[in-house]
Write a protein that holds these residues in place. Structure first.
Motif, PDB file in Angstrom:
ATOM      1  N   ILE A  88       0.853  -1.192   0.000  1.00  0.00           N
ATOM      2  CA  ILE A  88       0.000   0.000   0.000  1.00  0.00           C
ATOM      3  C   ILE A  88       0.883   1.234   0.000  1.00  0.00           C
ATOM      4  O   ILE A  88       1.835   1.341   0.776  1.00  0.00           O
ATOM      5  CB  ILE A  88      -0.940  -0.003   1.216  1.00  0.00           C
ATOM      6  N   ASP A  89       0.562   2.185  -0.862  1.00  0.00           N
ATOM      7  CA  ASP A  89       1.363   3.410  -0.966  1.00  0.00           C
ATOM      8  C   ASP A  89       0.963   4.461   0.057  1.00  0.00           C
ATOM      9  O   ASP A  89       1.813   5.182   0.577  1.00  0.00           O
ATOM     10  CB  ASP A  89       1.227   3.992  -2.378  1.00  0.00           C
ATOM     11  N   ALA A  90      -0.342   4.570   0.311  1.00  0.00           N
ATOM     12  CA  ALA A  90      -0.819   5.642   1.189  1.00  0.00           C
ATOM     13  C   ALA A  90      -2.056   5.183   1.947  1.00  0.00           C
ATOM     14  O   ALA A  90      -2.833   4.359   1.462  1.00  0.00           O
ATOM     15  CB  ALA A  90      -1.139   6.904   0.385  1.00  0.00           C
ATOM     16  N   LEU A  91      -2.210   5.749   3.157  1.00  0.00           N
ATOM     17  CA  LEU A  91      -3.361   5.419   3.999  1.00  0.00           C
ATOM     18  C   LEU A  91      -3.927   6.677   4.624  1.00  0.00           C
ATOM     19  O   LEU A  91      -3.175   7.581   5.016  1.00  0.00           O
ATOM     20  CB  LEU A  91      -2.943   4.483   5.138  1.00  0.00           C
ATOM     21  N   ASP A 115      -0.800   0.834  17.124  1.00  0.00           N
ATOM     22  CA  ASP A 115       0.237  -0.048  16.585  1.00  0.00           C
ATOM     23  C   ASP A 115       0.187  -0.069  15.066  1.00  0.00           C
ATOM     24  O   ASP A 115       1.234  -0.055  14.402  1.00  0.00           O
ATOM     25  CB  ASP A 115       0.064  -1.456  17.145  1.00  0.00           C
ATOM     26  N   PHE A 116      -1.028  -0.104  14.507  1.00  0.00           N
ATOM     27  CA  PHE A 116      -1.164  -0.113  13.048  1.00  0.00           C
ATOM     28  C   PHE A 116      -0.605   1.168  12.440  1.00  0.00           C
ATOM     29  O   PHE A 116       0.094   1.133  11.417  1.00  0.00           O
ATOM     30  CB  PHE A 116      -2.635  -0.283  12.657  1.00  0.00           C
ATOM     31  N   ILE A 117      -0.888   2.301  13.059  1.00  0.00           N
ATOM     32  CA  ILE A 117      -0.386   3.586  12.544  1.00  0.00           C
ATOM     33  C   ILE A 117       1.147   3.590  12.554  1.00  0.00           C
ATOM     34  O   ILE A 117       1.789   3.929  11.550  1.00  0.00           O
ATOM     35  CB  ILE A 117      -0.949   4.759  13.367  1.00  0.00           C
ATOM     36  N   GLY A 118       1.726   3.214  13.680  1.00  0.00           N
ATOM     37  CA  GLY A 118       3.189   3.171  13.757  1.00  0.00           C
ATOM     38  C   GLY A 118       3.789   2.194  12.766  1.00  0.00           C
ATOM     39  O   GLY A 118       4.831   2.466  12.155  1.00  0.00           O
ATOM     40  N   ASN A 119       3.121   1.057  12.577  1.00  0.00           N
ATOM     41  CA  ASN A 119       3.596   0.047  11.645  1.00  0.00           C
ATOM     42  C   ASN A 119       3.523   0.555  10.206  1.00  0.00           C
ATOM     43  O   ASN A 119       4.424   0.294   9.396  1.00  0.00           O
ATOM     44  CB  ASN A 119       2.752  -1.225  11.811  1.00  0.00           C
ATOM     45  N   ALA A 120       2.461   1.283   9.877  1.00  0.00           N
ATOM     46  CA  ALA A 120       2.328   1.838   8.525  1.00  0.00           C
ATOM     47  C   ALA A 120       3.456   2.832   8.240  1.00  0.00           C
ATOM     48  O   ALA A 120       4.030   2.843   7.147  1.00  0.00           O
ATOM     49  CB  ALA A 120       0.971   2.514   8.378  1.00  0.00           C
ATOM     50  N   VAL A 121       3.782   3.661   9.226  1.00  0.00           N
ATOM     51  CA  VAL A 121       4.897   4.598   9.065  1.00  0.00           C
ATOM     52  C   VAL A 121       6.196   3.821   8.879  1.00  0.00           C
ATOM     53  O   VAL A 121       7.007   4.151   7.996  1.00  0.00           O
ATOM     54  CB  VAL A 121       4.984   5.544  10.291  1.00  0.00           C
ATOM     55  N   CYS A 125       4.736   3.795   4.252  1.00  0.00           N
ATOM     56  CA  CYS A 125       3.500   4.301   3.634  1.00  0.00           C
ATOM     57  C   CYS A 125       3.363   5.791   3.917  1.00  0.00           C
ATOM     58  O   CYS A 125       3.794   6.276   4.971  1.00  0.00           O
ATOM     59  CB  CYS A 125       2.279   3.592   4.218  1.00  0.00           C
ATOM     60  N   HIS A 126       2.747   6.501   2.992  1.00  0.00           N
ATOM     61  CA  HIS A 126       2.329   7.869   3.287  1.00  0.00           C
ATOM     62  C   HIS A 126       1.094   7.761   4.176  1.00  0.00           C
ATOM     63  O   HIS A 126       0.109   7.153   3.796  1.00  0.00           O
ATOM     64  CB  HIS A 126       1.999   8.638   2.006  1.00  0.00           C
ATOM     65  N   VAL A 127       1.163   8.351   5.377  1.00  0.00           N
ATOM     66  CA  VAL A 127       0.085   8.210   6.357  1.00  0.00           C
ATOM     67  C   VAL A 127      -0.536   9.570   6.664  1.00  0.00           C
ATOM     68  O   VAL A 127       0.177  10.538   6.945  1.00  0.00           O
ATOM     69  CB  VAL A 127       0.603   7.581   7.670  1.00  0.00           C
ATOM     70  N   GLU A 128      -1.865   9.622   6.575  1.00  0.00           N
ATOM     71  CA  GLU A 128      -2.627  10.767   7.068  1.00  0.00           C
ATOM     72  C   GLU A 128      -3.665  10.230   8.039  1.00  0.00           C
ATOM     73  O   GLU A 128      -4.161   9.104   7.882  1.00  0.00           O
ATOM     74  CB  GLU A 128      -3.286  11.531   5.913  1.00  0.00           C
TER      75      GLU A 128
END
Length: 201
Positions: A88-91, A115-121, A125-128
């Protein structure tokens, strides 16, 4: 692909079953016909319920030079997140509030979402993040201070969207969030984060 019809409010709505290959082909075709179409966004309800479909489609999208985006509540455990996040590129992740108490109200797990947010970073992934601000529930300046500090500990470049609440469905007993509250919380968040946006105003 298999065609179906579902009944909704007395109307027949045409639907169709689609494979990862079929969805990727549609995205590729659209990107050729209309430049600016970059890929596929998985959104509405909770897309990560079908994480295998997202993973398989996203792999094909990347092979075709396209992007994959998901809008999610982040309530997926690390075991499965590690299988889908590399593709996944962005969330845009709903961080519904910043306390265990609030997540108990909405039947979620606060620590799982964090945990999911930290893992995505961590996966690049680009995270918003988006927080819907509900009066008397998650609108305190103290909670926003804690939320913004925690997000900044991951990266001060993570964008935070603060959305104004309007009463709907089972949440009719709460008032509309004032614009002043949104602006106050934005100013608190901006002490820690570079990109804070106000929505539903």
């Amino acid at each position: 692909c298999q065609n179906h019809e579902i009944s909704m409010a007395g109307r027949e709505i045409p639907t169709r079953k689609i494979t990862p290959e079929g969805l990727c082909d549609l995205a590729v075709d659209l990107s050729r016909r209309e430049p600016g179409n970059l890929g596929v966004a998985f959104t509405y309800n909770e897309p990560l319920i079908c994480w295998e479909f997202i993973r398989d489609t996203s792999q094909l999208l990347h092979e075709a030079g396209l992007k994959s985006v998901a809008v999610t509540n982040g309530g997926i455990t690390r075991k499965y997140a590690d299988l889908v996040l590399p593709h996944i590129d962005a969330l845009n992740i709903d961080l519904k509030g910043f306390s265990d108490d609030f997540y108990r109200i909405v039947k979620g797990e606060f620590e799982t979402v964090k945990d999911f947010i930290g893992n995505a970073v961590h996966h690049g992934c680009h995270v918003e993040l988006t927080t819907l601000i509900i009066p008397t529930v998650n609108d305190s300046p103290q909670l926003m201070e804690k939320e913004a500090e925690w997000i900044a500990s991951l990266s001060p470049d993570i964008a935070l969207h603060l959305s104004r609440f309007f009463p709907r469905y089972k949440w009719n007993d709460f008032p509309i969030t004032s614009a002043e509250t949104i602006f106050e919380l934005r100013d608190i968040a901006k002490k820690h984060l570079r990109h804070v946006y106000c929505g539903n105003l």
